[in-house]
Design a protein around this motif. Structure first.
Motif, PDB file in Angstrom:
ATOM      1  N   ASP A  52     -13.214  -9.955  33.628  1.00 33.86           N
ATOM      2  CA  ASP A  52     -13.548  -8.649  33.052  1.00 33.86           C
ATOM      3  C   ASP A  52     -14.529  -7.894  33.944  1.00 33.86           C
ATOM      4  O   ASP A  52     -14.404  -6.684  34.145  1.00 33.86           O
ATOM      5  CB  ASP A  52     -14.154  -8.817  31.655  1.00 33.86           C
ATOM      6  CG  ASP A  52     -13.123  -9.219  30.614  1.00 33.86           C
ATOM      7  OD1 ASP A  52     -11.917  -9.053  30.879  1.00 33.86           O
ATOM      8  OD2 ASP A  52     -13.523  -9.700  29.539  1.00 33.86           O
ATOM      9  N   LEU A 112     -12.163  -0.495  28.868  1.00 32.09           N
ATOM     10  CA  LEU A 112     -12.114  -1.898  28.465  1.00 32.09           C
ATOM     11  C   LEU A 112     -12.406  -2.097  26.981  1.00 32.09           C
ATOM     12  O   LEU A 112     -12.305  -3.210  26.466  1.00 32.09           O
ATOM     13  CB  LEU A 112     -13.083  -2.721  29.320  1.00 32.09           C
ATOM     14  CG  LEU A 112     -12.674  -2.851  30.790  1.00 32.09           C
ATOM     15  CD1 LEU A 112     -13.755  -3.583  31.587  1.00 32.09           C
ATOM     16  CD2 LEU A 112     -11.340  -3.565  30.938  1.00 32.09           C
ATOM     17  N   ALA A 151      -8.469  -6.686  30.100  1.00 33.66           N
ATOM     18  CA  ALA A 151      -8.267  -6.630  31.548  1.00 33.66           C
ATOM     19  C   ALA A 151      -6.793  -6.824  31.893  1.00 33.66           C
ATOM     20  O   ALA A 151      -6.249  -6.131  32.760  1.00 33.66           O
ATOM     21  CB  ALA A 151      -9.122  -7.691  32.237  1.00 33.66           C
TER      22      ALA A 151
END
Length: 202
Positions: A68, A90, A95
């Protein structure tokens, strides 16, 4: 500057977490996705961090996995996507989902993030499509899971199956999702994976 912060969770909101390391409480900015996966208050946590230093601000951005964090660092290299925009993206997609969107050119999915318009989403795809590979999309997340990991031969066979599906006219995103759904065994070749992946299409 600060690679990670490990300690006890003092407080959590949708956008921040305070981690007590014993003598210092770090206020760390997080995505809503990260917030939803954190343990509760008074539980131990380890967050991989990105340090943002400006004339009027010193901020930490935290992530539960290195994957991430690396995706976030790629996002903020895009013109118009600062740390706030990176967290926003995000917050609406993982991801892996972002990689799927970039490979398949799905600007609509990326533009669902607050403050991210269609043009900015298209810029993300344009700037990052050459930095995201099929192999990254297929195995990056699995590498962070306990006991996971594929041999070079298995990776090659699975990548061949993805390429075969796209050659048949399926989108890169659909092909990747279908192949990721196949439970691999040591004796599987690309043809076997392809047949099983085709079943996942229906």
């Amino acid at each position: 500057m600060i690679a990670f912060v490990k300690g006890r969770i003092e407080d959590i909101t949708e956008e921040n977490v305070v981690v007590d390391t014993g003598s210092i409480g770090y206020n760390i900015k997080i995505s809503t996705g990260t917030a939803s996966h954190l343990p509760g208050v008074d539980e131990e946590v380890k967050l991989y961090t990105y340090t943002c230093v400006r004339e009027d601000m010193f901020s930490l951005y935290g992530f539960l996995t290195r994957d991430d964090l690396e995706v976030f660092k790629k996002l903020i290299t895009v013109n118009g996507i600062g740390p706030k925009g990176g967290l926003a993206i995000l917050s609406v997609m993982s991801a892996d989902d972002l990689r799927f969107a970039i490979i398949s050119g799905d600007a609509a999915a990326i533009s669902k993030a607050p403050g991210i318009g269609k043009k900015t989403a298209e810029r993300v795809i344009l700037d990052l499509k050459d930095k995201i590979s099929l192999e990254d999309t297929l195995i990056h997340k699995e590498m962070n899971q306990p006991g996971a990991g594929l041999s070079g031969i298995e990776n090659h066979a699975r990548n061949e199956a993805v390429e075969a599906l796209t050659a048949l006219g399926y989108s890169a995103s659909d092909a990747l999702h279908a192949v990721k759904g196949v439970q691999l065994t040591d004796d599987m070749d690309a043809e076997t994976i392809l047949k099983l992946a085709l079943k996942n299409m229906f």
